[in-house]
Write a protein that holds these residues in place. Structure first.
Motif, PDB file in Angstrom:
ATOM      1  N   TYR A 154      14.313  38.759  36.723  1.00 47.87           N
ATOM      2  CA  TYR A 154      15.390  38.231  37.565  1.00 47.87           C
ATOM      3  C   TYR A 154      16.495  39.239  37.883  1.00 47.87           C
ATOM      4  CZ  TYR A 154      13.667  33.427  36.923  1.00 47.87           C
ATOM      5  OH  TYR A 154      12.924  32.280  36.945  1.00 47.87           O
ATOM      6  N   TRP A 155      16.273  40.542  37.620  1.00 40.07           N
ATOM      7  CA  TRP A 155      17.363  41.507  37.776  1.00 40.07           C
ATOM      8  C   TRP A 155      17.950  41.512  39.182  1.00 40.07           C
ATOM      9  CZ3 TRP A 155      17.179  45.448  41.332  1.00 40.07           C
ATOM     10  CH2 TRP A 155      15.924  45.757  41.877  1.00 40.07           C
ATOM     11  N   LYS A 156      17.102  41.434  40.178  1.00 44.69           N
ATOM     12  CA  LYS A 156      17.589  41.486  41.555  1.00 44.69           C
ATOM     13  C   LYS A 156      18.402  40.244  41.899  1.00 44.69           C
ATOM     14  CE  LYS A 156      16.060  42.314  46.319  1.00 44.69           C
ATOM     15  NZ  LYS A 156      14.880  42.560  47.199  1.00 44.69           N
ATOM     16  N   SER A 157      17.914  39.081  41.502  1.00 40.11           N
ATOM     17  CA  SER A 157      18.640  37.836  41.754  1.00 40.11           C
ATOM     18  C   SER A 157      19.983  37.838  41.041  1.00 40.11           C
ATOM     19  CB  SER A 157      17.808  36.636  41.299  1.00 40.11           C
ATOM     20  OG  SER A 157      16.602  36.545  42.024  1.00 40.11           O
ATOM     21  N   LEU A 158      20.025  38.370  39.805  1.00 36.63           N
ATOM     22  CA  LEU A 158      21.274  38.412  39.052  1.00 36.63           C
ATOM     23  C   LEU A 158      22.303  39.320  39.720  1.00 36.63           C
ATOM     24  CD1 LEU A 158      19.997  38.473  35.355  1.00 36.63           C
ATOM     25  CD2 LEU A 158      21.525  36.772  36.369  1.00 36.63           C
ATOM     26  N   ILE A 159      21.849  40.468  40.227  1.00 34.71           N
ATOM     27  CA  ILE A 159      22.779  41.335  40.968  1.00 34.71           C
ATOM     28  C   ILE A 159      23.353  40.584  42.165  1.00 34.71           C
ATOM     29  CG2 ILE A 159      22.950  43.401  42.425  1.00 34.71           C
ATOM     30  CD1 ILE A 159      20.946  44.748  40.585  1.00 34.71           C
ATOM     31  N   GLY A 160      22.508  39.837  42.857  1.00 38.83           N
ATOM     32  CA  GLY A 160      22.949  39.111  44.042  1.00 38.83           C
ATOM     33  C   GLY A 160      23.929  38.005  43.731  1.00 38.83           C
ATOM     34  N   THR A 161      23.580  37.117  42.796  1.00 36.67           N
ATOM     35  CA  THR A 161      24.468  35.985  42.513  1.00 36.67           C
ATOM     36  C   THR A 161      25.738  36.430  41.800  1.00 36.67           C
ATOM     37  OG1 THR A 161      23.194  35.514  40.487  1.00 36.67           O
ATOM     38  CG2 THR A 161      22.601  34.282  42.468  1.00 36.67           C
ATOM     39  N   CYS A 162      25.624  37.396  40.871  1.00 35.81           N
ATOM     40  CA  CYS A 162      26.818  37.887  40.166  1.00 35.81           C
ATOM     41  C   CYS A 162      27.748  38.634  41.122  1.00 35.81           C
ATOM     42  CB  CYS A 162      26.417  38.814  39.020  1.00 35.81           C
ATOM     43  SG  CYS A 162      25.610  37.992  37.633  1.00 35.81           S
ATOM     44  N   GLY A 163      27.184  39.526  41.938  1.00 39.51           N
ATOM     45  CA  GLY A 163      28.001  40.316  42.860  1.00 39.51           C
ATOM     46  C   GLY A 163      28.668  39.471  43.919  1.00 39.51           C
ATOM     47  N   ALA A 164      27.922  38.548  44.516  1.00 35.46           N
ATOM     48  CA  ALA A 164      28.493  37.694  45.564  1.00 35.46           C
ATOM     49  C   ALA A 164      29.554  36.774  44.995  1.00 35.46           C
ATOM     50  CB  ALA A 164      27.380  36.879  46.231  1.00 35.46           C
ATOM     51  N   TRP A 165      29.317  36.242  43.793  1.00 35.90           N
ATOM     52  CA  TRP A 165      30.304  35.339  43.186  1.00 35.90           C
ATOM     53  C   TRP A 165      31.579  36.089  42.819  1.00 35.90           C
ATOM     54  CZ3 TRP A 165      27.614  30.745  40.480  1.00 35.90           C
ATOM     55  CH2 TRP A 165      28.439  29.611  40.534  1.00 35.90           C
ATOM     56  N   PHE A 166      31.446  37.346  42.362  1.00 30.60           N
ATOM     57  CA  PHE A 166      32.614  38.173  42.056  1.00 30.60           C
ATOM     58  C   PHE A 166      33.479  38.337  43.306  1.00 30.60           C
ATOM     59  CE2 PHE A 166      34.955  42.105  41.819  1.00 30.60           C
ATOM     60  CZ  PHE A 166      35.395  42.186  40.502  1.00 30.60           C
ATOM     61  N   LEU A 167      32.855  38.687  44.409  1.00 28.81           N
ATOM     62  CA  LEU A 167      33.594  38.905  45.660  1.00 28.81           C
ATOM     63  C   LEU A 167      34.249  37.620  46.153  1.00 28.81           C
ATOM     64  CD1 LEU A 167      30.914  41.159  47.366  1.00 28.81           C
ATOM     65  CD2 LEU A 167      33.209  41.908  46.677  1.00 28.81           C
ATOM     66  N   TYR A 168      33.518  36.514  46.062  1.00 28.70           N
ATOM     67  CA  TYR A 168      34.047  35.229  46.536  1.00 28.70           C
ATOM     68  C   TYR A 168      35.289  34.816  45.753  1.00 28.70           C
ATOM     69  CZ  TYR A 168      34.354  30.149  47.123  1.00 28.70           C
ATOM     70  OH  TYR A 168      34.801  28.870  47.347  1.00 28.70           O
ATOM     71  N   ASP A 169      35.201  34.834  44.415  1.00 27.37           N
ATOM     72  CA  ASP A 169      36.345  34.411  43.609  1.00 27.37           C
ATOM     73  C   ASP A 169      37.481  35.423  43.645  1.00 27.37           C
ATOM     74  OD1 ASP A 169      35.179  32.054  42.976  1.00 27.37           O
ATOM     75  OD2 ASP A 169      34.973  32.407  40.826  1.00 27.37           O
ATOM     76  N   PHE A 170      37.158  36.704  43.861  1.00 25.24           N
ATOM     77  CA  PHE A 170      38.209  37.717  44.005  1.00 25.24           C
ATOM     78  C   PHE A 170      39.127  37.368  45.164  1.00 25.24           C
ATOM     79  CE2 PHE A 170      39.980  41.657  45.681  1.00 25.24           C
ATOM     80  CZ  PHE A 170      40.435  42.296  44.537  1.00 25.24           C
ATOM     81  N   VAL A 171      38.568  36.748  46.190  1.00 21.82           N
ATOM     82  CA  VAL A 171      39.358  36.350  47.361  1.00 21.82           C
ATOM     83  C   VAL A 171      39.923  34.948  47.196  1.00 21.82           C
ATOM     84  CG1 VAL A 171      39.279  35.855  49.839  1.00 21.82           C
ATOM     85  CG2 VAL A 171      38.059  37.839  48.923  1.00 21.82           C
ATOM     86  N   THR A 172      39.055  33.995  46.871  1.00 23.95           N
ATOM     87  CA  THR A 172      39.450  32.600  46.986  1.00 23.95           C
ATOM     88  C   THR A 172      40.392  32.144  45.879  1.00 23.95           C
ATOM     89  OG1 THR A 172      38.582  30.381  47.459  1.00 23.95           O
ATOM     90  CG2 THR A 172      37.536  31.574  45.660  1.00 23.95           C
ATOM     91  N   PHE A 173      40.228  32.664  44.649  1.00 26.40           N
ATOM     92  CA  PHE A 173      41.054  32.141  43.564  1.00 26.40           C
ATOM     93  C   PHE A 173      42.519  32.539  43.681  1.00 26.40           C
ATOM     94  CE2 PHE A 173      40.519  29.606  39.800  1.00 26.40           C
ATOM     95  CZ  PHE A 173      41.721  29.800  39.131  1.00 26.40           C
ATOM     96  N   PRO A 174      42.858  33.831  43.850  1.00 24.26           N
ATOM     97  CA  PRO A 174      44.277  34.162  44.022  1.00 24.26           C
ATOM     98  C   PRO A 174      44.881  33.536  45.275  1.00 24.26           C
ATOM     99  CG  PRO A 174      42.894  36.082  44.431  1.00 24.26           C
ATOM    100  CD  PRO A 174      42.016  35.041  43.818  1.00 24.26           C
ATOM    101  N   ASN A 175      44.077  33.402  46.341  1.00 22.28           N
ATOM    102  CA  ASN A 175      44.600  32.761  47.546  1.00 22.28           C
ATOM    103  C   ASN A 175      44.804  31.268  47.340  1.00 22.28           C
ATOM    104  OD1 ASN A 175      44.888  34.467  50.138  1.00 22.28           O
ATOM    105  ND2 ASN A 175      43.058  35.297  49.163  1.00 22.28           N
ATOM    106  N   GLY A 176      44.130  30.693  46.350  1.00 19.45           N
ATOM    107  CA  GLY A 176      44.387  29.302  45.997  1.00 19.45           C
ATOM    108  C   GLY A 176      45.593  29.178  45.083  1.00 19.45           C
ATOM    109  N   VAL A 177      45.637  29.998  44.028  1.00 15.87           N
ATOM    110  CA  VAL A 177      46.719  29.927  43.051  1.00 15.87           C
ATOM    111  C   VAL A 177      48.066  30.269  43.683  1.00 15.87           C
ATOM    112  CG1 VAL A 177      47.651  31.020  40.966  1.00 15.87           C
ATOM    113  CG2 VAL A 177      45.241  30.380  41.069  1.00 15.87           C
TER     114      VAL A 177
END
Length: 505
Positions: A265-288
């Motif tokens: 699952y290495w490729k899938s993990l890079i995808g879901t981990c990397g995309a989720w990092f980018l998403y929360d990097f934007v959405t969480f501080p903009n929410g808080v």
């Protein structure tokens, strides 16, 4: 014995028949004595699991967004003590707790089962909520430290809810409505999480108005306390729920071959981990910090007025959730997520490049800000949970989901920590320009690494994963209770052939 069972026995052996014969339909004394779960009981448990997951995740959304207005209120009440350092620490406590909770509960729900992982998270959210409500100290700074610890405890619980509730909802939806699993999963996970934002503001406005727009300490304490009600309201259903039949068939409780899991699952993990990092990097501080942003541009505005704009912002983010649920089966999960990240690019650049002009027109700013948040919900907000629940086999679904979500919350913590320095050193427009940059990177990561799951039966991916493990020498046990089997028993030859060329090197 039926003709089908006779054929299965001839092809796979007697134990394979026991695996295939998942339920006892009589629901009577024979089923109880044999230890098998009746079809009716499992079906009812799946329904309660879906319901409880959706309702409980409202509380997670509520807790994630509670500090939006609480930050504004605490700054008014303690203008000197509640500085940017303390504000960031209290806000980040939830995120740090969530990262730990996602990892620990992700493993727990694979080892101990979905049910007990969910019960643990419920208790932690309630205990943390009580502590936050009672925050006190010999000094004001001591009170904020108690609040930090309490919010961290809540974060451990809400973080654990992500893998525990989400994988349970996905597995239950797979059993009850396979063809509509994707949209149903979104409607009981990301929709409640997104509704938690406006819901938190509505509760704040009601309590704030009841306190005559004064008594700030009473307002935030009551808002914290109300957060305990939602997880308690579904606690009974969580105690009564069963582990899914997928889990009881596919769990690995001993000798988990993690190295083989990584290779598979290495490729899938890079995808879901990397995309989720980018998403929360934007959405969480903009929410808080959205309340803080709005408070800075609403000239001579009251706390109530800021909250009303905040409510509109939260409502504008909801349509993206529904559009994403509608698109995921029509154009595909992967394509929908890239469209959502593309929205960060478009609206982030519009707001960032025209910041000085657009902030002079508050309604226009709120609309574009809301569209940016809505595009995030449409794409990564909807799809990351869905893809993380569909991309991994049942045996490691909670663990891989938890790791992916933890990377996301780590991104959220870093984004929250960096938000104020970015504003102070580069200017407020750059928080939106950086969001646009993250959108571009998100599209690239999604295209290269994220699997485009088709919504097929999760049992199929479980069988392929099991065959892969066996092909690479693993000989452990899978399953529990009435569905336990040895690793290589009952694997259809077609599945073995399908993974024969995919051995770990």
């Amino acid at each position: 014995m039926s003709e089908i069972q006779i054929h299965q026995q001839q092809q796979y052996g007697e134990k394979a028949v026991a695996v295939k014969d998942t339920y006892r339909d009589d629901g009577g004394e024979n089923a109880a004595q044999s230890g098998l779960v009746t079809r009716a009981r499992q079906s009812m448990s799946d329904l309660f699991t879906i319901f409880a997951a959706g309702f409980a995740l409202i509380s997670d959304g509520y807790q994630n967004n509670l500090m939006t207005m609480a930050n504004v209120l605490l700054k008014k009440e303690y203008p000197e003590q509640y500085n940017s350092t303390v504000s960031t620490r209290v806000s980040n406590a939830l995120l740090v707790g969530e990262v730990i909770g996602m990892l620990v509960i992700g493993l727990t729900c694979d080892y101990l089962g979905r049910k007990w992982a969910i019960v643990i998270t419920t208790v932690l959210i309630v205990v943390g909520g009580i502590l936050a409500t009672a925050s006190n100290g010999y000094t004001i700074n001591g009170m904020f430290w108690m609040m930090t610890v309490a919010r961290g405890t809540i974060g451990f619980g809400t973080g654990g809810e992500y893998p525990a509730s989400s994988v349970s909802a996905s597995e239950a939806a797979n059993e009850r409505t396979l063809k509509r699993r994707g949209p149903l999963f979104i409607l009981v996970t990301n929709l409640p999480l997104s509704l938690g934002g406006p819901f938190a503001v509505i509760v704040f406005l009601i309590v704030f108005s009841a306190c005559n727009q004064a008594h700030y300490s009473t307002v935030w304490r009551v808002c914290f306390g109300i957060g305990c009600i939602w997880p308690l309201s579904v606690f009974y259903f969580r105690i009564r729920m069963l582990n899914s039949s997928l889990y009881r068939r596919g769990a690995i409780k001993k000798r988990v071959p993690y190295w083989l899991v990584i290779k598979y699952y290495w490729k899938s993990l890079i995808g879901t981990c990397g995309a989720w990092f980018l998403y929360d990097f934007v959405t969480f501080p903009n929410g808080v910090f959205s309340g803080k942003i709005l408070d800075s541009i609403v000239k001579n505005g009251s706390i109530k007025r800021t909250a009303e704009w905040q409510l509109l912002l939260g409502v504008l983010s909801i349509p993206g959730v529904l559009i994403g649920a509608w698109l995921c089966d029509r154009i595909g999960r992967k394509q929908t997520m890239m469209i959502g990240f593309g929205g960060y690019l478009v609206f982030g650049l519009i707001i960032g490049c025209a910041y000085d002009q657009i902030t002079k027109i508050v309604p226009l700013f709120v609309v574009f800000y809301g569209f940016m948040q809505s595009s995030g919900n449409l794409g990564p907000g909807d799809m990351l949970g869905l893809l993380s629940s569909e991309s991994y086999a049942t045996a490691v679904r909670g663990t891989c989901y938890g790791i992916s979500a933890a990377f996301g919350k780590a991104g959220g913590a870093i984004g929250t920590q960096a938000f104020t320095p970015i504003e102070d050193n580069l200017g407020k427009r750059w928080t939106f320009i950086i969001a646009a940059i993250c959108g571009v990177v998100g599209v690239v990561v999604t295209f290269l690494f994220v699997p485009n799951t088709s919504g097929s039966d999760l049992k199929e991916s479980d069988e392929k994963f099991r065959a892969y493990l066996v092909a690479n020498g693993w000989d452990g046990e899978m399953g529990e209770d009435d569905l336990k089997t040895i690793a290589d028993e009952g694997i259809p030859p077609a599945v073995v052939d399908d993974v024969a060329g995919f051995k770990a090197q």
